[in-house]
Scaffold this motif. Structure first.
Motif, PDB file in Angstrom:
ATOM      1  N   VAL A 289      29.801  37.222 -38.590  1.00  0.00           N
ATOM      2  CA  VAL A 289      30.650  37.578 -39.731  1.00  0.00           C
ATOM      3  C   VAL A 289      31.652  36.446 -39.934  1.00  0.00           C
ATOM      4  O   VAL A 289      32.370  36.061 -39.006  1.00  0.00           O
ATOM      5  N   THR A 290      31.704  35.919 -41.161  1.00  0.00           N
ATOM      6  CA  THR A 290      32.559  34.779 -41.470  1.00  0.00           C
ATOM      7  C   THR A 290      33.797  35.226 -42.244  1.00  0.00           C
ATOM      8  O   THR A 290      33.908  36.370 -42.699  1.00  0.00           O
ATOM      9  N   ARG A 291      34.724  34.299 -42.403  1.00  0.00           N
ATOM     10  CA  ARG A 291      35.915  34.574 -43.210  1.00  0.00           C
ATOM     11  C   ARG A 291      35.526  34.961 -44.631  1.00  0.00           C
ATOM     12  O   ARG A 291      36.120  35.881 -45.223  1.00  0.00           O
TER      13      ARG A 291
ATOM     14  N   ALA B  70      29.774  44.208 -36.261  1.00  0.00           N
ATOM     15  CA  ALA B  70      28.993  42.966 -36.229  1.00  0.00           C
ATOM     16  C   ALA B  70      28.570  42.635 -34.807  1.00  0.00           C
ATOM     17  O   ALA B  70      29.231  43.011 -33.839  1.00  0.00           O
ATOM     18  N   PHE B  71      27.454  41.905 -34.704  1.00  0.00           N
ATOM     19  CA  PHE B  71      27.023  41.383 -33.402  1.00  0.00           C
ATOM     20  C   PHE B  71      27.880  40.191 -32.997  1.00  0.00           C
ATOM     21  O   PHE B  71      28.155  39.979 -31.823  1.00  0.00           O
ATOM     22  N   GLU B  72      28.278  39.388 -33.980  1.00  0.00           N
ATOM     23  CA  GLU B  72      29.090  38.204 -33.716  1.00  0.00           C
ATOM     24  C   GLU B  72      30.118  38.044 -34.822  1.00  0.00           C
ATOM     25  O   GLU B  72      29.865  38.370 -35.981  1.00  0.00           O
TER      26      GLU B  72
ATOM     27  N   ALA C  51      39.663  46.904 -38.924  1.00  0.00           N
ATOM     28  CA  ALA C  51      39.245  46.929 -37.513  1.00  0.00           C
ATOM     29  C   ALA C  51      37.912  46.205 -37.381  1.00  0.00           C
ATOM     30  O   ALA C  51      36.965  46.500 -38.112  1.00  0.00           O
ATOM     31  N   LEU C  52      37.853  45.235 -36.465  1.00  0.00           N
ATOM     32  CA  LEU C  52      36.619  44.497 -36.200  1.00  0.00           C
ATOM     33  C   LEU C  52      36.021  45.033 -34.906  1.00  0.00           C
ATOM     34  O   LEU C  52      36.688  45.055 -33.864  1.00  0.00           O
ATOM     35  N   LYS C  53      34.768  45.454 -34.953  1.00  0.00           N
ATOM     36  CA  LYS C  53      34.133  46.061 -33.782  1.00  0.00           C
ATOM     37  C   LYS C  53      32.774  45.416 -33.511  1.00  0.00           C
ATOM     38  O   LYS C  53      32.013  45.156 -34.439  1.00  0.00           O
ATOM     39  N   TYR C  54      32.498  45.178 -32.223  1.00  0.00           N
ATOM     40  CA  TYR C  54      31.215  44.614 -31.820  1.00  0.00           C
ATOM     41  C   TYR C  54      30.130  45.689 -31.802  1.00  0.00           C
ATOM     42  O   TYR C  54      30.344  46.803 -31.327  1.00  0.00           O
ATOM     43  N   ILE C  55      28.942  45.323 -32.317  1.00  0.00           N
ATOM     44  CA  ILE C  55      27.762  46.168 -32.180  1.00  0.00           C
ATOM     45  C   ILE C  55      27.129  45.827 -30.833  1.00  0.00           C
ATOM     46  O   ILE C  55      26.721  44.690 -30.610  1.00  0.00           O
ATOM     47  N   PRO C  56      27.045  46.771 -29.900  1.00  0.00           N
ATOM     48  CA  PRO C  56      26.452  46.451 -28.591  1.00  0.00           C
ATOM     49  C   PRO C  56      24.939  46.298 -28.700  1.00  0.00           C
ATOM     50  O   PRO C  56      24.303  46.863 -29.586  1.00  0.00           O
ATOM     51  N   ARG C  57      24.353  45.525 -27.768  1.00  0.00           N
ATOM     52  CA  ARG C  57      22.905  45.339 -27.747  1.00  0.00           C
ATOM     53  C   ARG C  57      22.174  46.656 -27.485  1.00  0.00           C
ATOM     54  O   ARG C  57      20.979  46.780 -27.713  1.00  0.00           O
ATOM     55  N   ASP C  58      22.925  47.664 -27.025  1.00  0.00           N
ATOM     56  CA  ASP C  58      22.321  48.962 -26.738  1.00  0.00           C
ATOM     57  C   ASP C  58      21.663  49.593 -27.963  1.00  0.00           C
ATOM     58  O   ASP C  58      20.796  50.460 -27.818  1.00  0.00           O
ATOM     59  N   VAL C  59      22.056  49.185 -29.176  1.00  0.00           N
ATOM     60  CA  VAL C  59      21.472  49.796 -30.381  1.00  0.00           C
ATOM     61  C   VAL C  59      19.996  49.442 -30.528  1.00  0.00           C
ATOM     62  O   VAL C  59      19.298  50.040 -31.346  1.00  0.00           O
ATOM     63  N   PHE C  60      19.525  48.479 -29.745  1.00  0.00           N
ATOM     64  CA  PHE C  60      18.113  48.119 -29.834  1.00  0.00           C
ATOM     65  C   PHE C  60      17.211  49.198 -29.230  1.00  0.00           C
ATOM     66  O   PHE C  60      15.999  49.142 -29.391  1.00  0.00           O
TER      67      PHE C  60
ATOM     68  N   ARG D  17      37.516  56.323 -42.798  1.00  0.00           N
ATOM     69  CA  ARG D  17      37.466  54.861 -42.791  1.00  0.00           C
ATOM     70  C   ARG D  17      36.107  54.415 -43.329  1.00  0.00           C
ATOM     71  O   ARG D  17      35.072  54.938 -42.917  1.00  0.00           O
ATOM     72  N   PHE D  18      36.137  53.442 -44.236  1.00  0.00           N
ATOM     73  CA  PHE D  18      34.892  52.904 -44.763  1.00  0.00           C
ATOM     74  C   PHE D  18      34.305  51.921 -43.752  1.00  0.00           C
ATOM     75  O   PHE D  18      35.036  51.248 -43.006  1.00  0.00           O
ATOM     76  N   VAL D  19      32.967  51.845 -43.725  1.00  0.00           N
ATOM     77  CA  VAL D  19      32.262  51.064 -42.709  1.00  0.00           C
ATOM     78  C   VAL D  19      31.343  50.058 -43.382  1.00  0.00           C
ATOM     79  O   VAL D  19      30.590  50.409 -44.306  1.00  0.00           O
ATOM     80  N   THR D  20      31.400  48.802 -42.925  1.00  0.00           N
ATOM     81  CA  THR D  20      30.456  47.780 -43.370  1.00  0.00           C
ATOM     82  C   THR D  20      29.815  47.131 -42.150  1.00  0.00           C
ATOM     83  O   THR D  20      30.472  46.931 -41.119  1.00  0.00           O
ATOM     84  N   VAL D  21      28.530  46.828 -42.254  1.00  0.00           N
ATOM     85  CA  VAL D  21      27.777  46.224 -41.153  1.00  0.00           C
ATOM     86  C   VAL D  21      27.494  44.764 -41.492  1.00  0.00           C
ATOM     87  O   VAL D  21      26.947  44.455 -42.558  1.00  0.00           O
ATOM     88  N   GLY D  22      27.874  43.855 -40.603  1.00  0.00           N
ATOM     89  CA  GLY D  22      27.651  42.430 -40.824  1.00  0.00           C
ATOM     90  C   GLY D  22      26.189  42.061 -40.702  1.00  0.00           C
ATOM     91  O   GLY D  22      25.355  42.877 -40.296  1.00  0.00           O
TER      92      GLY D  22
END
Length: 746
Positions: A513-515, A537-539, A560-569, A502-507
Motif C-alpha cells: 500500500v503506497t501513499r 494490507a500484506f505490506e 487504522a493500518l492493519k496487516y493481513i496475516p499469511r494465515d488467510v491463505f 468503520r469502513f474497510v478497504t483491502v490493499g
C-alpha cells in the motif's frame, strides 16, 4: 491384461454403482508390477514444478564491530580479523519449503547452485511428532511468556500432518523427491526421525532413492535414562534415528573419528603403558624405512617380548619378534581420550539440555556436535549444505563454522529470526577469531507466494496472467473481508466492507500500500463524509506510518493500518475464526549528526498485539496458579491466589521490553531488489526490478539468552554529504519486522 469374463462383469458393475475396485485389480489392470510397493491415500506421481521468484529482503554482508572503537586506525599493522569471502552468498529463506524446493529445482537459482558445485548434503529434522506443542518460550524480564505458533504453522503441523500416517507421508514424499533432484550426483541426504515415523520414512526413502542407495541407519542415543524413565512400563525411549541415503552409488564420504573418554581402570585393561602413558600399536607395514628410524629415535617403536631392533647400514630390522607403532592416548584429568572410527551407534554425543551453552530456548534444537559429525562425513570445505526445516539454524551455524556454504529455509517467521541472530553471532565470532566468513541474505517468495496461494497460473503470458489475477483478487478480497468479520458494501471506489461503524478497504495482493493509495482513500472519505477507516494490507510502503495517519487525523479521519496475516491463505483458519489482524507497529528514532557522520538513537516502539485476555485467563485459572497473556499491546501476568483473588502485573513496563533486535541501513535505496523471471514467450531468464530495495544490515543490536541487554544508539557512521536515506528495522519478541525509512541531511 488377462481378465476372466466374471472379473470384467464385476468391474463394470462396481463402476456403474460408483463403488471402489478391490485391491486385486491394481495388479491385474496395470502392467507395472512392483515386487514391493508403498501405497497411501492421496499418492500421486505428479510433482510440483512451480517456479516463484525469490525476493531478497535483507543482506548481512559483515557483522558490526564488537566495540565502536574497533576501527582500522586502532588495529595493528596487520589486520588479523577474519574477512568476508567473495562469491557465493548463503541463503536463508522464509516460506513453504515445497514451493521453495520447487523454485530452487526448476528456477534460475538452480544455475547459481550448480556453478557453486551443487548441493552435497541435505540434513532435515522434520516435525515428526504430530501431537507436539510448537509454541515458543520468550523471556521477558524474569518471566517466560509462551508464544503460540501462527495459525498457518499450527494448521500445517496439526491439521495436515496430524490426520494420520498417510497425510504425513504425502507431505514428506513430494519434498523428499524434490530434495533428491536438487542433490549433486555425489550428494547425501540425512533424515532425522524417531520411533513414530521411522518405518514409514525408511519405506518412502527406499522408493525415492532406491534401496541400493541406502547407506545406514544411525542410532543417536540422545540421553541416558534417569528418574521416571527407569520406571517406564516397558523400555524408555532414549534414541533418535538418522537415515542416510546417497543419490548414487558414488556418494561423497569422509571417515569420521569418534572420541570417547574412558576411566583409568578401563585404560589399564585395554592398552599398554610405558613412561609416556597409555598407547595402542598399529602395523608398521606401510611406513618407509626412513620413517621407522625416525619413530625409533622418538621411542615410538614397540617391540614384542624377546625381540630386538637392529639398525645397520641405514636399514631397520627386528630379530625374534615383531614391532608396532605406538599411538599414545591423551590423559585428561582422570580420563583417557580414546579415538576410533565411528560406526552407526552414536552414544558419545549428548542431547540438548537447558543448561547447555548452545541452548537458545528453541524446541527440537539439536547439539552442534551432532551436525558437525554429519557435515564432516558427507561434505568438504566450500561445499553447499542445506536444511529445509532449519528451525533454530544449528545446521547452518555448524556449516558456517566448518567453512561450508549453506541454504536454509523454514515456514516459521520466528525460526527465521532466531537463525538470523544466530548466524550474525557466528559471523562475529569467526571475524574476531581471525577466520573468514560469508555474507548471507534473507529471502522469501512474498507477493509471488500470495499469487500462487490465490491460484494465479504463473505460466500464462503477462496479459492473460493479469486478467486472471484481477478476478482472483476480487474473490480473495471477499475471503479477507470474511476473515476480518466485515460485511461487504457496494458503490464505493475504495471501500469493500464495513465493520462496527468503520469502513474497510483491502490493499493490493501483490504490491505494498503506497501513499497514493492512502491519499485516494482519504479523498473518498472527504467526499462521502467518512470519518473512520481500516486499511488492510500484506505490506505497507516503508516510511508511510505514522505520518499519513497524522495527516488524515488533521482532516478529521481516524485511519487504522492493519496487516493481513499469511494465515488467510488457509480457508480452514477463516472458517474457525482464528485470523487476527494486527495494527502496524510504530518506530520513533532520533538522528544525531556530527561532522559527516550520523548516529541513530531508537527512542520509541509501540505494538498492538493480543493473545488471550485477562478476563479469559482469570476465569480458567485454578487457585494458586498464574498465566501470562498479551492484551492490547501489553504483556500481563495474571495471578490467582489460594483464596481466588485475582491480581495482574504488567511485565512490559517499558517500550524496550518488546524489542528483541534492531538494525540500521545507513544508505537505504543504494541497492535495488532485482529478481530473475523466466520469459515464457522467449524461454530466457530476465532480470526485473521489483520497485523495492534491499535492506543492507550495517549495524545491529539484539538480545541473546546470555545477554538480555540492548543498545539503543549506534556508533557514528560515515555518510555522504547532502541528503541520506536511512532505514531502521525493529524485530519484536515475536519475530515480526517493522521498518521505518527517513531522510537526514549531513
Amino acid at each position: 491384461m488377462k481378465l476372466t469374463d466374471s472379473e470384467k462383469r464385476e468391474i463394470s458393475q462396481l463402476i456403474e454403482k460408483d463403488m471402489p475396485l478391490p485391491d486385486k485389480y491394481r495388479f491385474l489392470l496395470f502392467d507395472d508390477k512392483r515386487e514391493v510397493e508403498l501405497v497411501w491415500n492421496g499418492k500421486t506421481e505428479g510433482l510440483s514444478n512451480i517456479v516463484l521468484p525469490f525476493q531478497v529482503i535483507e543482506q548481512i554482508d559483515e557483522p558490526r564491530p564488537e566495540k565502536p572503537e574497533d576501527t582500522k586506525s586502532q588495529l595493528s599493522l596487520f589486520d588479523e580479523r577474519g574477512r568476508q569471502k567473495s562469491g557465493w552468498t548463503d541463503k536463508l529463506i522464509w516460506g513453504d519449503n515445497k514451493l521453495i524446493l520447487s523454485s530452487l529445482k526448476n528456477g534460475p537459482m538452480r544455475d547459481e547452485i550448480e556453478q557453486a558445485g551443487g548441493i552435497k548434503l541435505i540434513y532435515i529434522d522434520p516435525p515428526f511428532d504430530v501431537g507436539a506443542d510448537f509454541s515458543m518460550d520468550i523471556e521477558i524480564g524474569e518471566e517466560t511468556f509462551t508464544k503460540k505458533p501462527s495459525v498457518l504453522e499450527e494448521l500445517a503441523y496439526r491439521d495436515t500432518w496430524g490426520k494420520g500416517a498417510d497425510s504425513f507421508i504425502a507431505m514428506i514424499y513430494e519434498r523428499l523427491v524434490l530434495m533428491r533432484d536438487l542433490l549433486a550426483e555425489d550428494g547425501s541426504l540425512y533424515v532425522h526421525c524417531d520411533y513414530r515415523v521411522n518405518s514409514y520414512i525408511r519405506l518412502v526413502l527406499d522408493e525415492i532413492f532406491g534401496k541400493e542407495n541406502f547407506r545406514n541407519e544411525i542410532t543417536w542415543r540422545r540421553q541416558i535414562p534417569r528418574g521416571r524413565k527407569i520406571e517406564a512400563k516397558y523400555m524408555p525411549y532414549s534414541a533418535d534415528y538418522i537415515l542416510l541415503y546417497t543419490k548414487t552409488e558414488n556418494g561423497l564420504w569422509n571417515k569420521i573419528e569418534k572420541i570417547n573418554y574412558i576411566s583409568i581402570e578401563e585404560a589399564e585393561s585395554k592398552y599398554m603403558k610405558d613412561e609416556r602413558g597409555y598407547f595402542r600399536t598399529s602395523d608398521p607395514g606401510s611406513y618407509s624405512n626412513e620413517s621407522l628410524i625416525k619413530l625409533y629415535n622418538e621411542n615410538r617403536i614397540y617391540v614384542s617380548k624377546g625381540g630386538k631392533v637392529i639398525i645397520e647400514n641405514g636399514i631397520l630390522s627386528v630379530t625374534q619378534g615383531s614391532i608396532g607403532i605406538k599411538y599414545y592416548r591423551e590423559k585428561i584429568g582422570n580420563k583417557v581420550k580414546e579415538e576410533s572410527i565411528a560406526d552407526n551407534i552414536w552414544d558419545d554425543i549428548s542431547g540438548m539440555g537447558v543448561v547447555s551453552s548452545e541452548y537458545i530456548n528453541y524446541p527440537t534444537q539439536k547439539p552442534e556436535a551432532l551436525l558437525e559429525r554429519i557435515i564432516k562425513a558427507s561434505s568438504n570445505e566450500n561445499d553447499i549444505v542445506a536444511d529445509f526445516f532449519c528451525g533454530s539454524g544449528t545446521t547452518l551455524a555448524v556449516a558456517e563454522k566448518l567453512g561450508r556454504k549453506w541454504i536454509g529455509s523454514d515456514l516459521g517467521k520466528f525460526a527465521i529470526h532466531t537463525t538470523r541472530k544466530r548466524m550474525i553471532q557466528v559471523q562475529r565470532e569467526l571475524k574476531t577469531g581471525g577466520k573468514d566468513f560469508r555474507a548471507f541474505e534473507i529471502l522469501n517468495i512474498g507477493k509471488y507466494e500470495r499469487q500462487h496461494y490465490i491460484g494465479v497460473n504463473m505460466n500464462l503470458r503477462e496479459e492473460e496472467r493479469q486478467k486472471q489475477l484481477e478476478q482472483k483478487e476480487k474473490d480473495f478480497v471477499l475471503l479477507i473481508l470474511k476473515a476480518y468479520k466485515s460485511e461487504t458494501v457496494e458503490n464505493f471506489k475504495c471501500f469493500q466492507g464495513k465493520k462496527a461503524g468503520r469502513f474497510v478497504t483491502v490493499g493490493p495482493i501483490n504490491l505494498p500500500v503506497t501513499r497514493l493509495f492512502v491519499e485516494e482513500v482519504i479523498l473518498e472519505c472527504q467526499e462521502k463524509r467518512i470519518s473512520r477507516v481500516d486499511i488492510l494490507a500484506f505490506e505497507f510502503e516503508m516510511g508511510l506510518f505514522p505520518r499519513i495517519q497524522e495527516e488524515a487525523r488533521a482532516k478529521g479521519i481516524d485511519l487504522a493500518l492493519k496487516y493481513i496475516p499469511r494465515d488467510v491463505f488457509d480457508k480452514r483458519a477463516i472458517e474457525k475464526n482464528q485470523i487476527v489482524f494486527y495494527d502496524v507497529n510504530y518506530i520513533e528514532v532520533k538522528p544525531h549528526v556530527k561532522n559527516n557522520q550520523i548516529a541513530i538513537e531508537l527512542t520509541d516502539f509501540s505494538v498492538h498485539y493480543s493473545q488471550d485476555t485477562v478476563d479469559n485467563a482469570a476465569s480458567l485459572l485454578s487457585n494458586g496458579k498464574s498465566k501470562i497473556v498479551v492484551e492490547s499491546g501489553k504483556i500481563i501476568k495474571v495471578n490467582k491466589d489460594k483464596d481466588g483473588i485475582i491480581t495482574k502485573e504488567i511485565l512490559t513496563e517499558n517500550w524496550t521490553d518488546w524489542i528483541d533486535y534492531w538494525s540500521v541501513d545507513f544508505n537505504f535505496e543504494s541497492r535495488r531488489e532485482i529478481i530473475k523471471i523466466k520469459n515464457f514467450d522467449t524461454g530466457k531468464i530476465e532480470e526485473k526490478w521489483t520497485g523495492d530495495y534491499i535492506f543492507e544490515n550495517e549495524w545491529q543490536s539484539f538480545r541473546t539468552k546470555k545477554n538480555r541487554s540492548l543498545e539503543l544508539i549506534t556508533p557514528y557512521h560515515d555518510c555522504n554529504k547532502g541528503r541520506n536515506k536511512i532505514a531502521v528495522k525493529v524485530v519484536d519478541i515475536f519475530g515480526n519486522d517493522t521498518v521505518k525509512v527517513f531522510e537526514i541531511s549531513v
